[in-house]
Design a protein around this motif. Structure first.
Motif, PDB file in Angstrom:
ATOM      1  N   LYS A 209       0.963  -1.115  -0.077  1.00 64.30           N
ATOM      2  CA  LYS A 209       0.026   0.015   0.006  1.00 64.30           C
ATOM      3  C   LYS A 209       0.774   1.049   0.051  1.00 64.30           C
TER       4      LYS A 209
ATOM      5  N   TYR B 292       0.606   5.249   0.496  1.00 66.47           N
ATOM      6  CA  TYR B 292      -0.622   6.296   0.965  1.00 66.47           C
ATOM      7  C   TYR B 292       0.636   7.683   0.952  1.00 66.47           C
TER       8      TYR B 292
ATOM      9  N   ILE C 150      -4.984  11.176   0.263  1.00 65.42           N
ATOM     10  CA  ILE C 150      -5.853  10.521   1.247  1.00 65.42           C
ATOM     11  C   ILE C 150      -6.367  11.468   2.318  1.00 65.42           C
TER      12      ILE C 150
END
Length: 203
Positions: free
Chosen positions: A131, A133, A138
């Motif tokens: 993942k 981020y 976000i």
């Protein structure tokens, strides 16, 4: 027992020149200190709450003589090189497959655009993670605890099974308050590649 390793990007993998960036910005904008409004705009930009155009407009309105090119160069001054041995370390980590690997970075569109253009290994780096981020994507940023709660929730993680590596103490302190194991790495004296040698008690 650590099952997930969450890494910061700047000064963990890519080298930064924070002191140089501060001095360059002050000189370019003719400032002694950074105004609160400016710091606030920078934070909003990192959180993706204002666009790149809105970010640039703030600077053009408040610093009349700055060109777009100078603004970009000054803003991106902080970004330096990406040591190859750190990518090798990460690739081996991903290949071994013993841990879920997550990147969690406070950044912004202009920085990432610069990285994509100037750091040839960026896409290779990115694909090593399970993942990836980025704060502006976000709409959350460190050290707000919401960002760590988001990562835990999204990936169904137990905090005591996670290790978070970041160079800013305020960021690791926030993660630690949620029960996440942390390494507040000092980029001047420590290298992420020594992770297992220096933190074998966690593994």
């Amino acid at each position: 027992m650590i099952k997930t390793i969450i890494f910061d990007f700047g000064d963990v993998f890519i080298n930064l020149d924070k002191e140089g960036a501060i001095e360059t910005t002050k000189a370019t904008l003719n400032l002694q200190e950074f105004p609160e409004e400016m710091l606030s705009v920078n934070c909003l930009y990192e959180q993706g709450l204002i666009s790149t155009e809105e970010f640039k407009d703030f600077y053009f309105q408040n610093f009349k003589n700055i060109s777009e090119e100078t603004l970009k160069d000054t803003w991106n001054y902080i970004l330096k090189d990406f040591p190859e041995h750190k990518l090798d370390f990460l690739k081996q980590l991903a290949k071994d497959g013993n841990y879920l690997l997550i990147l969690l970075s406070n950044t912004n569109e202009l920085h990432i655009d610069w990285v994509k253009e100037n750091i040839s290994v960026f896409e290779d780096f990115k694909k090593q993670f399970d993942k990836f981020y980025l704060s502006h994507e976000i709409q959350l940023r460190k050290p707000d605890t919401e960002i760590y709660e988001f990562v835990l929730r999204e990936n169904n993680l137990k905090p005591e099974e996670c290790l978070f590596v970041d160079d800013l103490k305020e960021n690791t302190d926030a993660a630690k308050s949620l029960g996440i194991h942390v390494w507040n790495i000092d980029p001047k004296t420590e290298d992420v590649c020594t992770l297992f040698a220096t933190h074998k008690h966690l593994f």
